[in-house]
Write a protein that holds these residues in place. Structure first.
Motif, short mmCIF file in Angstrom:
data_model
loop_
_atom_site.label_atom_id
_atom_site.label_comp_id
_atom_site.label_asym_id
_atom_site.label_seq_id
_atom_site.Cartn_x
_atom_site.Cartn_y
_atom_site.Cartn_z
N MET A 13 28.39 -29.10 7.80
CA MET A 13 29.01 -29.91 6.75
C MET A 13 30.28 -30.60 7.25
SD MET A 13 27.02 -29.51 4.26
CE MET A 13 27.41 -29.31 2.55
N GLN A 14 30.38 -31.91 6.95
CA GLN A 14 31.56 -32.65 7.40
C GLN A 14 32.83 -32.17 6.68
OE1 GLN A 14 33.09 -37.03 7.31
NE2 GLN A 14 31.16 -37.04 8.39
N GLU A 15 32.69 -31.74 5.43
CA GLU A 15 33.86 -31.25 4.70
C GLU A 15 34.46 -30.01 5.38
OE1 GLU A 15 35.50 -32.72 2.58
OE2 GLU A 15 34.09 -34.32 2.12
N ASP A 30 38.30 -29.83 7.08
CA ASP A 30 39.26 -28.75 6.84
C ASP A 30 39.67 -28.10 8.15
OD1 ASP A 30 39.56 -28.84 4.13
OD2 ASP A 30 38.40 -27.03 3.67
N ASN A 31 38.66 -27.82 8.96
CA ASN A 31 38.89 -27.15 10.24
C ASN A 31 39.82 -27.98 11.13
OD1 ASN A 31 37.99 -26.53 13.20
ND2 ASN A 31 37.38 -24.76 11.98
N PHE A 32 39.55 -29.29 11.20
CA PHE A 32 40.40 -30.19 12.02
C PHE A 32 41.85 -30.11 11.55
CE2 PHE A 32 42.63 -34.26 12.20
CZ PHE A 32 42.53 -34.60 13.54
N ALA A 33 42.04 -30.26 10.22
CA ALA A 33 43.40 -30.30 9.67
C ALA A 33 44.16 -29.00 9.99
CB ALA A 33 43.35 -30.55 8.17
N ILE A 34 43.49 -27.87 9.76
CA ILE A 34 44.18 -26.59 9.96
C ILE A 34 44.46 -26.34 11.44
CG2 ILE A 34 44.00 -24.09 9.63
CD1 ILE A 34 41.96 -24.94 7.30
N VAL A 35 43.45 -26.58 12.27
CA VAL A 35 43.61 -26.31 13.71
C VAL A 35 44.70 -27.21 14.31
CG1 VAL A 35 42.45 -26.48 15.96
CG2 VAL A 35 41.30 -25.37 14.05
N SER A 48 38.10 -21.28 19.93
CA SER A 48 36.89 -22.09 20.17
C SER A 48 36.92 -23.37 19.33
CB SER A 48 35.60 -21.28 19.95
OG SER A 48 35.29 -21.20 18.60
N ALA A 49 37.52 -23.31 18.12
CA ALA A 49 37.64 -24.53 17.31
C ALA A 49 38.60 -25.52 17.99
CB ALA A 49 38.15 -24.19 15.91
N LEU A 50 39.72 -25.01 18.49
CA LEU A 50 40.70 -25.88 19.17
C LEU A 50 40.06 -26.53 20.40
CD1 LEU A 50 43.66 -26.89 19.36
CD2 LEU A 50 44.15 -24.88 20.77
N PHE A 80 36.53 -22.57 -2.94
CA PHE A 80 37.94 -22.33 -2.59
C PHE A 80 38.13 -20.95 -1.95
CE2 PHE A 80 38.92 -25.67 -5.82
CZ PHE A 80 39.52 -26.54 -4.93
N VAL A 81 37.36 -19.98 -2.45
CA VAL A 81 37.52 -18.62 -1.92
C VAL A 81 37.10 -18.57 -0.45
CG1 VAL A 81 35.26 -17.84 -2.82
CG2 VAL A 81 37.05 -16.17 -2.32
N GLN A 82 36.05 -19.35 -0.08
CA GLN A 82 35.64 -19.39 1.33
C GLN A 82 36.67 -20.14 2.17
OE1 GLN A 82 31.75 -21.12 0.20
NE2 GLN A 82 30.90 -19.70 1.71
N ARG A 83 37.18 -21.25 1.60
CA ARG A 83 38.19 -22.03 2.32
C ARG A 83 39.45 -21.19 2.54
NH1 ARG A 83 37.94 -27.87 -0.72
NH2 ARG A 83 38.97 -28.72 1.11
N TYR A 84 39.77 -20.37 1.55
CA TYR A 84 40.94 -19.50 1.65
C TYR A 84 40.80 -18.55 2.85
CZ TYR A 84 43.87 -15.41 0.70
OH TYR A 84 44.75 -14.36 0.82
N TYR A 85 39.63 -17.88 2.95
CA TYR A 85 39.44 -16.92 4.05
C TYR A 85 39.36 -17.62 5.41
CZ TYR A 85 38.91 -13.01 0.86
OH TYR A 85 39.17 -12.05 -0.07
#
Ligand SMILES: [Zn+2]
Length: 355
Positions: free
Chosen positions: A248-250, A254-259, A339-341, A301-306
């Motif tokens: 999923m692109q969403e 999120d992953n890009f922004a946080i990392v 690994s995300a970075l 949201f609960v998944q995004r939180y974790y």
């Protein structure tokens, strides 16, 4: 003696004259010989100098060619490696395609789409490598404030600083507007990326809600604004760079922004607190249970939180605690973050400006 004394007396001047002539001829010869040798030396010296200059020129040319050959050699090695990866991917896709051929057309067309995406990205890089061309920077992120009634955001320059940082980091093929506005789509979103118009829209209503959360804390307010901006920037970069994203692109946005924020050294606690406040499981017994949209492209949201919590803890276990993370997830977080970075760095490498 074959001459008498008298004759001898008479012949002396003649003998002297002859001797003088002989001496003069000798000197002339010597002078002539000297002249010839000096002339020869001069022309020889000129010739030697010319040859020396030519040798110097050839040596410089040889050095320059040698350097180019060295560069080409290392580029060829790089291209060989890329080619091997490309062949490996092609081989796997051909295998999957042939297995699926008799099953259904959908899966085959999905594989074709994946094949196309992989080919585009790798072949483009291969081409650029062969041509030795740098990707040209033809654009910037540009901020526009529409109807900025309170002027708080435009005056604070919070967004300007983040946009400047993005512009110094990324090569863009064209300008991308970052518009701060309020329209119909803002009723259901805090911001969005318009693919057709190649522009990001950040909603005033969301920014105002961040301001209400932290009226006296610019630092915490800025972190929420930065996350909102970076999430939409991710959508924009995925589109303009045609980044191959699996899943999923969403989630990727999120992953890009946080990392990126964690890599910048930002304190993302305000974001963790925000998602903690919004997580669905907190309201499971209340009337808001219908807000759980399992079919949505966004994760709950609960998944995004974790996920945020795990990436933060994985990036720096001393700064972020894992109290709220079950150990089954917490032990993987350091690997999840690195690994995300690494994945983002690899995907964005061709478009990163040299720092
Ligand atoms: Zn999004």
């Amino acid at each position: 003696m074959f001459m008498s004394m008298k004759e001898e007396k008479h012949n002396k001047p003649i003998l002297f004259a002859l001797a003088a002539v002989a001496i003069a001829l000798g000197i002339t010869n010597i002078l002539l010989a000297y002249n010839i040798t000096t002339e020869m030396n001069q022309s020889d010296r000129l010739g030697v100098n010319n040859i020396r200059a030519e040798l110097d020129y050839l040596k410089n040319r040889y050095d320059a060619i040698d350097k180019k050959v060295e560069k080409i050699d290392s580029k060829m090695m790089e291209l060989k490696e890329i080619n091997e990866v490309l062949n490996d991917v092609r081989y796997k896709l051909v295998n999957i395609n042939s297995k699926d051929e008799n099953n259904n057309n959908n899966s085959s067309s999905n594989n074709n789409a994946l094949n196309h995406i992989l080919d585009y990205s790798l072949e483009q890089r291969l081409k650029e490598g062969l041509e030795g061309k740098e990707v040209e920077d033809r654009g910037d992120f540009k901020i526009m404030y529409i109807d900025d009634k309170h002027k708080i955001l435009s005056r604070s320059k919070v967004l300007d600083a983040y946009v400047d940082a993005l512009n110094s980091k990324f090569i863009l093929p064209h300008d991308i507007e970052v518009v701060v506005d309020e329209d119909d789509r803002c009723k259901n979103a805090s911001g969005y990326y318009e693919q057709m118009r190649k522009r990001i829209v950040l909603c005033y209503s969301s920014i105002n809600s961040f301001m209400r959360l932290y009226p006296d804390d610019v630092g915490n307010f800025s972190m929420l604004v930065k996350f909102l901006l970076y999430h939409e920037v991710a959508h924009a970069l995925i589109d303009v760079y045609k980044l191959p994203i699996v899943g999923m692109q969403e989630y990727a946005a999120d992953n890009f922004a946080i990392v990126m924020m964690l890599n910048d050294g930002d304190d993302i606690h305000p974001l963790i607190w925000l998602y903690d406040a919004m997580r669905e499981d907190k309201y499971a017994t209340s009337t808001t249970t219908t807000s759980s949209r399992y079919w949505d492209t966004h994760m709950l949201f609960v998944q995004r939180y974790y996920d945020i919590l795990c990436l933060a803890y994985g990036s720096d276990p001393l700064r972020y605690d894992s109290n709220d993370l079950p150990s089954e997830r917490a032990y993987r977080c350091s690997h999840e973050y690195s690994s995300a970075l690494n994945a983002w760095n690899e995907l964005l490498k061709p478009w990163m400006k040299a720092s």
